[in-house]
Write a protein that holds these residues in place. Structure first.
Motif, PDB file in Angstrom:
ATOM      1  N   PRO A   1       0.829  -1.209   0.000  1.00 40.07           N
ATOM      2  CA  PRO A   1       0.000   0.000   0.000  1.00 40.07           C
ATOM      3  C   PRO A   1       0.864   1.259   0.000  1.00 40.07           C
ATOM      4  O   PRO A   1       1.999   1.246   0.491  1.00 40.07           O
ATOM      5  CB  PRO A   1      -0.799  -0.125   1.305  1.00 40.07           C
ATOM      6  CG  PRO A   1       0.040  -0.998   2.185  1.00 40.07           C
ATOM      7  CD  PRO A   1       0.713  -1.970   1.257  1.00 40.07           C
ATOM      8  N   ALA A   2       0.330   2.340  -0.583  1.00 40.52           N
ATOM      9  CA  ALA A   2       1.057   3.610  -0.626  1.00 40.52           C
ATOM     10  C   ALA A   2       1.350   4.082   0.794  1.00 40.52           C
ATOM     11  O   ALA A   2       0.494   4.035   1.674  1.00 40.52           O
ATOM     12  CB  ALA A   2       0.229   4.664  -1.357  1.00 40.52           C
TER      13      ALA A   2
ATOM     14  N   GLU B   1      -3.753   5.184   4.289  1.00 39.77           N
ATOM     15  CA  GLU B   1      -4.965   4.875   5.051  1.00 39.77           C
ATOM     16  C   GLU B   1      -4.762   5.136   6.542  1.00 39.77           C
ATOM     17  O   GLU B   1      -5.665   5.643   7.220  1.00 39.77           O
ATOM     18  CB  GLU B   1      -5.377   3.418   4.817  1.00 39.77           C
ATOM     19  CG  GLU B   1      -5.859   3.142   3.400  1.00 39.77           C
ATOM     20  CD  GLU B   1      -7.007   4.046   2.970  1.00 39.77           C
ATOM     21  OE1 GLU B   1      -7.906   4.307   3.807  1.00 39.77           O
ATOM     22  OE2 GLU B   1      -7.003   4.500   1.819  1.00 39.77           O
ATOM     23  N   GLU B   2      -3.594   4.811   7.060  1.00 38.76           N
ATOM     24  CA  GLU B   2      -3.312   5.074   8.481  1.00 38.76           C
ATOM     25  C   GLU B   2      -3.278   6.570   8.768  1.00 38.76           C
ATOM     26  O   GLU B   2      -3.766   7.028   9.808  1.00 38.76           O
ATOM     27  CB  GLU B   2      -1.987   4.424   8.879  1.00 38.76           C
ATOM     28  CG  GLU B   2      -2.046   2.906   8.956  1.00 38.76           C
ATOM     29  CD  GLU B   2      -0.685   2.271   9.132  1.00 38.76           C
ATOM     30  OE1 GLU B   2      -0.638   1.127   9.626  1.00 38.76           O
ATOM     31  OE2 GLU B   2       0.338   2.901   8.765  1.00 38.76           O
ATOM     32  N   ILE B   3      -2.733   7.320   7.840  1.00 37.35           N
ATOM     33  CA  ILE B   3      -2.690   8.782   8.014  1.00 37.35           C
ATOM     34  C   ILE B   3      -4.110   9.354   8.016  1.00 37.35           C
ATOM     35  O   ILE B   3      -4.458  10.198   8.854  1.00 37.35           O
ATOM     36  CB  ILE B   3      -1.843   9.434   6.905  1.00 37.35           C
ATOM     37  CG1 ILE B   3      -0.393   8.957   7.000  1.00 37.35           C
ATOM     38  CG2 ILE B   3      -1.905  10.961   7.005  1.00 37.35           C
ATOM     39  CD1 ILE B   3       0.444   9.296   5.778  1.00 37.35           C
ATOM     40  N   LEU B   4      -4.933   8.894   7.083  1.00 38.15           N
ATOM     41  CA  LEU B   4      -6.313   9.376   7.014  1.00 38.15           C
ATOM     42  C   LEU B   4      -7.076   9.053   8.305  1.00 38.15           C
ATOM     43  O   LEU B   4      -7.853   9.878   8.800  1.00 38.15           O
ATOM     44  CB  LEU B   4      -7.025   8.745   5.815  1.00 38.15           C
ATOM     45  CG  LEU B   4      -6.533   9.177   4.428  1.00 38.15           C
ATOM     46  CD1 LEU B   4      -7.173   8.317   3.357  1.00 38.15           C
ATOM     47  CD2 LEU B   4      -6.827  10.651   4.172  1.00 38.15           C
ATOM     48  N   GLN B   5      -6.838   7.877   8.863  1.00 36.23           N
ATOM     49  CA  GLN B   5      -7.499   7.507  10.114  1.00 36.23           C
ATOM     50  C   GLN B   5      -7.065   8.422  11.250  1.00 36.23           C
ATOM     51  O   GLN B   5      -7.886   8.852  12.065  1.00 36.23           O
ATOM     52  CB  GLN B   5      -7.182   6.049  10.458  1.00 36.23           C
ATOM     53  CG  GLN B   5      -7.866   5.046   9.551  1.00 36.23           C
ATOM     54  CD  GLN B   5      -7.447   3.617   9.833  1.00 36.23           C
ATOM     55  OE1 GLN B   5      -6.837   3.332  10.860  1.00 36.23           O
ATOM     56  NE2 GLN B   5      -7.771   2.716   8.919  1.00 36.23           N
ATOM     57  N   GLU B   6      -5.768   8.735  11.299  1.00 37.72           N
ATOM     58  CA  GLU B   6      -5.261   9.620  12.365  1.00 37.72           C
ATOM     59  C   GLU B   6      -5.822  11.028  12.200  1.00 37.72           C
ATOM     60  O   GLU B   6      -6.252  11.652  13.173  1.00 37.72           O
ATOM     61  CB  GLU B   6      -3.732   9.644  12.332  1.00 37.72           C
ATOM     62  CG  GLU B   6      -3.082  10.527  13.381  1.00 37.72           C
ATOM     63  CD  GLU B   6      -3.302  10.046  14.806  1.00 37.72           C
ATOM     64  OE1 GLU B   6      -3.080  10.851  15.728  1.00 37.72           O
ATOM     65  OE2 GLU B   6      -3.714   8.886  14.998  1.00 37.72           O
ATOM     66  N   VAL B   7      -5.833  11.539  10.979  1.00 37.67           N
ATOM     67  CA  VAL B   7      -6.387  12.878  10.720  1.00 37.67           C
ATOM     68  C   VAL B   7      -7.848  12.932  11.152  1.00 37.67           C
ATOM     69  O   VAL B   7      -8.319  13.922  11.733  1.00 37.67           O
ATOM     70  CB  VAL B   7      -6.237  13.233   9.224  1.00 37.67           C
ATOM     71  CG1 VAL B   7      -7.052  14.489   8.891  1.00 37.67           C
ATOM     72  CG2 VAL B   7      -4.775  13.448   8.866  1.00 37.67           C
TER      73      VAL B   7
ATOM     74  N   LEU C   1      -1.015  11.407  -3.542  1.00 40.29           N
ATOM     75  CA  LEU C   1      -2.179  10.561  -3.288  1.00 40.29           C
ATOM     76  C   LEU C   1      -2.847  10.948  -1.978  1.00 40.29           C
ATOM     77  O   LEU C   1      -4.085  11.020  -1.909  1.00 40.29           O
ATOM     78  CB  LEU C   1      -1.765   9.088  -3.239  1.00 40.29           C
ATOM     79  CG  LEU C   1      -2.862   8.095  -2.849  1.00 40.29           C
ATOM     80  CD1 LEU C   1      -4.021   8.137  -3.830  1.00 40.29           C
ATOM     81  CD2 LEU C   1      -2.289   6.680  -2.752  1.00 40.29           C
ATOM     82  N   LEU C   2      -2.054  11.215  -0.949  1.00 38.83           N
ATOM     83  CA  LEU C   2      -2.619  11.622   0.336  1.00 38.83           C
ATOM     84  C   LEU C   2      -3.465  12.884   0.180  1.00 38.83           C
ATOM     85  O   LEU C   2      -4.599  12.947   0.690  1.00 38.83           O
ATOM     86  CB  LEU C   2      -1.502  11.872   1.344  1.00 38.83           C
ATOM     87  CG  LEU C   2      -1.941  12.478   2.681  1.00 38.83           C
ATOM     88  CD1 LEU C   2      -2.883  11.542   3.427  1.00 38.83           C
ATOM     89  CD2 LEU C   2      -0.727  12.835   3.534  1.00 38.83           C
TER      90      LEU C   2
ATOM     91  N   GLU D   1     -11.001  14.251  -1.323  1.00 39.04           N
ATOM     92  CA  GLU D   1     -12.173  13.405  -1.557  1.00 39.04           C
ATOM     93  C   GLU D   1     -12.993  13.219  -0.285  1.00 39.04           C
ATOM     94  O   GLU D   1     -14.216  12.994  -0.356  1.00 39.04           O
ATOM     95  CB  GLU D   1     -11.723  12.045  -2.091  1.00 39.04           C
ATOM     96  CG  GLU D   1     -11.174  12.115  -3.512  1.00 39.04           C
ATOM     97  CD  GLU D   1     -10.486  10.835  -3.939  1.00 39.04           C
ATOM     98  OE1 GLU D   1     -10.423   9.879  -3.126  1.00 39.04           O
ATOM     99  OE2 GLU D   1      -9.995  10.775  -5.089  1.00 39.04           O
ATOM    100  N   GLN D   2     -12.352  13.328   0.862  1.00 39.14           N
ATOM    101  CA  GLN D   2     -13.059  13.198   2.132  1.00 39.14           C
ATOM    102  C   GLN D   2     -13.588  14.535   2.648  1.00 39.14           C
ATOM    103  O   GLN D   2     -14.059  14.623   3.775  1.00 39.14           O
ATOM    104  CB  GLN D   2     -12.150  12.534   3.165  1.00 39.14           C
ATOM    105  CG  GLN D   2     -11.841  11.079   2.836  1.00 39.14           C
ATOM    106  CD  GLN D   2     -11.173  10.336   3.971  1.00 39.14           C
ATOM    107  OE1 GLN D   2     -11.043  10.837   5.087  1.00 39.14           O
ATOM    108  NE2 GLN D   2     -10.744   9.108   3.711  1.00 39.14           N
ATOM    109  N   GLY D   3     -13.506  15.575   1.832  1.00 37.35           N
ATOM    110  CA  GLY D   3     -14.122  16.850   2.178  1.00 37.35           C
ATOM    111  C   GLY D   3     -13.258  17.811   2.965  1.00 37.35           C
ATOM    112  O   GLY D   3     -13.761  18.822   3.475  1.00 37.35           O
ATOM    113  N   TYR D   4     -11.960  17.552   3.034  1.00 38.05           N
ATOM    114  CA  TYR D   4     -11.072  18.456   3.762  1.00 38.05           C
ATOM    115  C   TYR D   4     -10.635  19.622   2.880  1.00 38.05           C
ATOM    116  O   TYR D   4     -10.505  19.483   1.656  1.00 38.05           O
ATOM    117  CB  TYR D   4      -9.820  17.720   4.236  1.00 38.05           C
ATOM    118  CG  TYR D   4     -10.063  16.749   5.367  1.00 38.05           C
ATOM    119  CD1 TYR D   4     -10.119  17.190   6.686  1.00 38.05           C
ATOM    120  CD2 TYR D   4     -10.240  15.391   5.116  1.00 38.05           C
ATOM    121  CE1 TYR D   4     -10.351  16.305   7.727  1.00 38.05           C
ATOM    122  CE2 TYR D   4     -10.471  14.487   6.156  1.00 38.05           C
ATOM    123  CZ  TYR D   4     -10.527  14.962   7.454  1.00 38.05           C
ATOM    124  OH  TYR D   4     -10.759  14.086   8.482  1.00 38.05           O
ATOM    125  N   THR D   5     -10.410  20.760   3.506  1.00 36.81           N
ATOM    126  CA  THR D   5      -9.683  21.854   2.873  1.00 36.81           C
ATOM    127  C   THR D   5      -8.218  21.578   3.128  1.00 36.81           C
ATOM    128  O   THR D   5      -7.790  21.472   4.286  1.00 36.81           O
ATOM    129  CB  THR D   5     -10.083  23.215   3.472  1.00 36.81           C
ATOM    130  OG1 THR D   5     -11.458  23.457   3.202  1.00 36.81           O
ATOM    131  CG2 THR D   5      -9.242  24.341   2.878  1.00 36.81           C
TER     132      THR D   5
END
Length: 216
Positions: free
Chosen positions: A3-4, A56-62, A85-86, A92-96
């Motif tokens: 995974p990336a 994916e781990e970064i997105l979960q932490e954010v 990619l991050l 895509e998850q709605g973040y600025t």
């Protein structure tokens, strides 16, 4: 296929201390490693300290924090391909999403919706020759050029470049002083005297928590 993933120095929740988003509660994703060695760098620990995290781990932490503002910073995020990619996944998850880059890599592949804060290296940084100068044309109205000034020589060089390249017509332009090298009131006076439509700023987080605090 693996995974990336990226080498991450730290992820933390604080107030944005710089840029036009100053003061906004923000999650900071500090990517490790950097291709530059600026004389005044205040995050040298990010040159080598870090651990591998998948996107994916970064997105979960954010997602643990109560804000939709994310700043991808460094080190130098664009030194790791998976940063692109991050940023796309965050959008895509709605973040600025804002990107703080030292300017040594092209921003051409950065998603259009990302706010690019591009550090333009003045002579006293020791890294002027490391700049990707194409970035001056790649920035748009949502982006920002940042000049960190360590002397009057730096300031005069910066204002000359701003006028020559008409940078204020392309994006917002920010000036900040190097702590302990240029008094804030001196830079403020130079900005006022220049008559340029730029923004003077100090590093808010250092004023609140001190210049050596980490994770803020």
């Amino acid at each position: 296929m693996f995974p990336a993933a990226l080498k991450i120095n730290e992820i933390f929740y604080s107030l944005q201390g710089e840029s036009l988003s100053v003061g906004k509660p923000t999650v900071f994703v500090r990517v490790a490693t950097c291709n530059m060695r600026c004389s005044w760098c205040d995050t040298r620990y990010a040159f080598w300290e870090g651990h591998r995290m998948t996107v994916e781990e970064i997105l979960q932490e954010v997602g643990r924090y109560p804000t939709k503002f994310v700043c991808v910073t460094g080190g130098e995020p664009l030194g790791q391909q998976a940063s692109l990619l991050l940023m796309q996944r965050l959008l895509e998850q709605g973040y600025t999403v804002s990107l703080e880059t030292g300017g040594g890599f092209s921003v051409a592949s950065v998603p259009d919706e990302v706010i690019k804060v591009i550090d333009v290296k003045c002579p006293d940084s020791g890294e002027t020759e490391s700049m990707c100068w194409d970035n001056l044309q790649l920035a748009g109205p949502r982006d920002q050029f940042k000049f960190v000034v360590a002397s009057k020589v730096d300031f005069d060089w910066a204002t000359g470049l701003i006028r020559k390249e008409r940078l204020t017509e392309r994006a917002a332009v920010l000036f900040s002083p190097v702590e302990d090298r240029v008094p804030a009131d001196s830079l403020a006076a130079w900005v006022l005297e220049s008559g340029l439509p730029v923004t003077f700023q100090l590093q808010l987080h250092k004023k609140i928590w001190g210049k050596d605090a980490r994770g803020v």
